[in-house]
Design a protein around this motif. Structure first.
Motif, PDB file in Angstrom:
ATOM      1  N   ARG A  93       0.827  -1.213   0.000  1.00  0.00           N
ATOM      2  CA  ARG A  93       0.000   0.000   0.000  1.00  0.00           C
ATOM      3  C   ARG A  93       0.855   1.255   0.000  1.00  0.00           C
ATOM      4  N   THR A  94       2.000   1.192   0.654  1.00  0.00           N
ATOM      5  CA  THR A  94       2.897   2.345   0.685  1.00  0.00           C
ATOM      6  C   THR A  94       3.478   2.632  -0.693  1.00  0.00           C
ATOM      7  N   VAL A  95       4.050   1.609  -1.318  1.00  0.00           N
ATOM      8  CA  VAL A  95       4.724   1.818  -2.599  1.00  0.00           C
ATOM      9  C   VAL A  95       3.725   2.191  -3.684  1.00  0.00           C
ATOM     10  N   VAL A  96       2.549   1.591  -3.662  1.00  0.00           N
ATOM     11  CA  VAL A  96       1.520   1.951  -4.642  1.00  0.00           C
ATOM     12  C   VAL A  96       1.079   3.399  -4.444  1.00  0.00           C
ATOM     13  N   GLU A  97       0.944   3.824  -3.198  1.00  0.00           N
ATOM     14  CA  GLU A  97       0.562   5.214  -2.936  1.00  0.00           C
ATOM     15  C   GLU A  97       1.597   6.185  -3.498  1.00  0.00           C
ATOM     16  N   ILE A  98       2.866   5.876  -3.322  1.00  0.00           N
ATOM     17  CA  ILE A  98       3.908   6.761  -3.835  1.00  0.00           C
ATOM     18  C   ILE A  98       3.922   6.747  -5.360  1.00  0.00           C
ATOM     19  N   ALA A  99       3.761   5.581  -5.969  1.00  0.00           N
ATOM     20  CA  ALA A  99       3.741   5.507  -7.427  1.00  0.00           C
ATOM     21  C   ALA A  99       2.576   6.319  -7.999  1.00  0.00           C
ATOM     22  N   ARG A 100       1.423   6.222  -7.369  1.00  0.00           N
ATOM     23  CA  ARG A 100       0.267   7.003  -7.835  1.00  0.00           C
ATOM     24  C   ARG A 100       0.489   8.498  -7.633  1.00  0.00           C
ATOM     25  N   ALA A 101       1.146   8.865  -6.534  1.00  0.00           N
ATOM     26  CA  ALA A 101       1.455  10.279  -6.283  1.00  0.00           C
ATOM     27  C   ALA A 101       2.405  10.821  -7.350  1.00  0.00           C
ATOM     28  N   CYS A 102       3.382  10.007  -7.751  1.00  0.00           N
ATOM     29  CA  CYS A 102       4.302  10.428  -8.813  1.00  0.00           C
ATOM     30  C   CYS A 102       3.555  10.658 -10.120  1.00  0.00           C
ATOM     31  N   GLU A 103       2.624   9.780 -10.439  1.00  0.00           N
ATOM     32  CA  GLU A 103       1.864   9.898 -11.690  1.00  0.00           C
ATOM     33  C   GLU A 103       0.894  11.076 -11.658  1.00  0.00           C
ATOM     34  N   ALA A 104       0.338  11.363 -10.489  1.00  0.00           N
ATOM     35  CA  ALA A 104      -0.696  12.404 -10.380  1.00  0.00           C
ATOM     36  C   ALA A 104      -0.149  13.761  -9.966  1.00  0.00           C
ATOM     37  N   GLY A 105       1.140  13.842  -9.642  1.00  0.00           N
ATOM     38  CA  GLY A 105       1.708  15.112  -9.193  1.00  0.00           C
ATOM     39  C   GLY A 105       1.288  15.464  -7.787  1.00  0.00           C
ATOM     40  N   GLU A 106       1.143  14.454  -6.936  1.00  0.00           N
ATOM     41  CA  GLU A 106       0.774  14.685  -5.543  1.00  0.00           C
ATOM     42  C   GLU A 106       1.994  14.518  -4.640  1.00  0.00           C
ATOM     43  N   LEU A 107       1.853  14.908  -3.383  1.00  0.00           N
ATOM     44  CA  LEU A 107       2.924  14.804  -2.388  1.00  0.00           C
ATOM     45  C   LEU A 107       4.190  15.535  -2.832  1.00  0.00           C
ATOM     46  N   GLY A 108       4.018  16.558  -3.663  1.00  0.00           N
ATOM     47  CA  GLY A 108       5.158  17.355  -4.098  1.00  0.00           C
ATOM     48  C   GLY A 108       5.905  16.801  -5.299  1.00  0.00           C
ATOM     49  N   PHE A 109       5.448  15.697  -5.877  1.00  0.00           N
ATOM     50  CA  PHE A 109       6.136  15.117  -7.023  1.00  0.00           C
ATOM     51  C   PHE A 109       5.732  15.821  -8.315  1.00  0.00           C
ATOM     52  N   ASP A 110       6.662  15.862  -9.250  1.00  0.00           N
ATOM     53  CA  ASP A 110       6.433  16.432 -10.573  1.00  0.00           C
ATOM     54  C   ASP A 110       6.215  15.282 -11.555  1.00  0.00           C
TER      55      ASP A 110
END
Length: 223
Positions: free
Chosen positions: A105-122
């Motif tokens: 659940r952690t790694v999937v959340e980060i991968a989705r954040a990277c794709e969606a531009g969430e959690l500060g990711f571009d």
């Protein structure tokens, strides 16, 4: 002046904001990263030089090397941000959650954040990183080396969560290694094959589901 720490009620100096010199250094570092990824997206990783990155920020190559050892280091800042985010999100998972479930659940959340531009990711940098890994063997090698160096950190965090001593118990090491390999396998097939293995977050979820459910499945129906 003193500030009261809300958790303990003790007094002490409050957190000091970064000084002007530190703020300037941070701005320069961020500008170098921005310029590097712009050039990487335009020209590709191998065709981009350190001199071009430095020129884009109007600094010397010598200044560049005060912040980064190489252009690989600039590119891998994104991977470093991913690692920090994984550690933070994993720390907030419920303690009673099974370890592979928590990691999935952690790694999937980060991968989705990277794709969606969430959690500060571009998301633009994320797509750029995936493309560069496919095009540059040297950067891919650097990425794998970075992951290997971080595995000890993941092992210790997993051991603490499982209540095990990594010096005497193999399980945290196996879990950490499986986590790294699952993500790398998902990223590899997403880069090379796409199609049913895209987006990356869904492929990562499938990879961790295999670990969570167990690998010892029959390869073919029994007769």
């Amino acid at each position: 002046m003193t500030a009261t720490a809300p958790e303990t009620g003790t007094t002490g100096p409050g957190p000091q904001p970064p000084g002007r010199r530190e703020r300037k250094k941070q701005r320069t570092r961020e500008a170098l990263v921005d310029a590097a990824f712009t050039l990487f997206a335009e020209k590709g990783f191998d065709a981009t030089t350190v001199e071009e990155i430095a020129d884009a920020v109007d600094v010397s190559s010598r200044t560049f090397f005060r912040y980064f050892a190489s252009k690989e280091d600039v590119a891998l800042t994104f991977q470093e941000e991913q690692t920090r985010a994984v550690m933070a999100v994993l720390a907030d998972r419920p303690p009673e959650e099974p370890i592979m479930t928590a990691l999935r659940r952690t790694v999937v959340e980060i991968a989705r954040a990277c794709e969606a531009g969430e959690l500060g990711f571009d998301p633009g940098r994320f797509e750029c990183m995936l493309a560069m890994m496919d095009d540059s063997p040297s950067l891919l090698a650097g990425s794998l080396e970075h992951a290997q160096k971080k595995q000890a950190l993941i092992t210790n965090i997993v051991a603490e969560r499982m209540g095990l001593d990594p010096d005497t118990d193999l399980r945290p090491h196996v879990v950490a290694a499986a986590t790294t390999c699952a993500f790398q396998a998902a990223a590899d097939v997403t880069r090379r094959l796409g199609g049913t293995f895209s987006p990356l977050s869904e492929t990562v979820d499938q990879a961790f589901a295999i670990l969570e459910n167990g690998l010892n499945e029959p390869s073919r129906p029994s007769e």
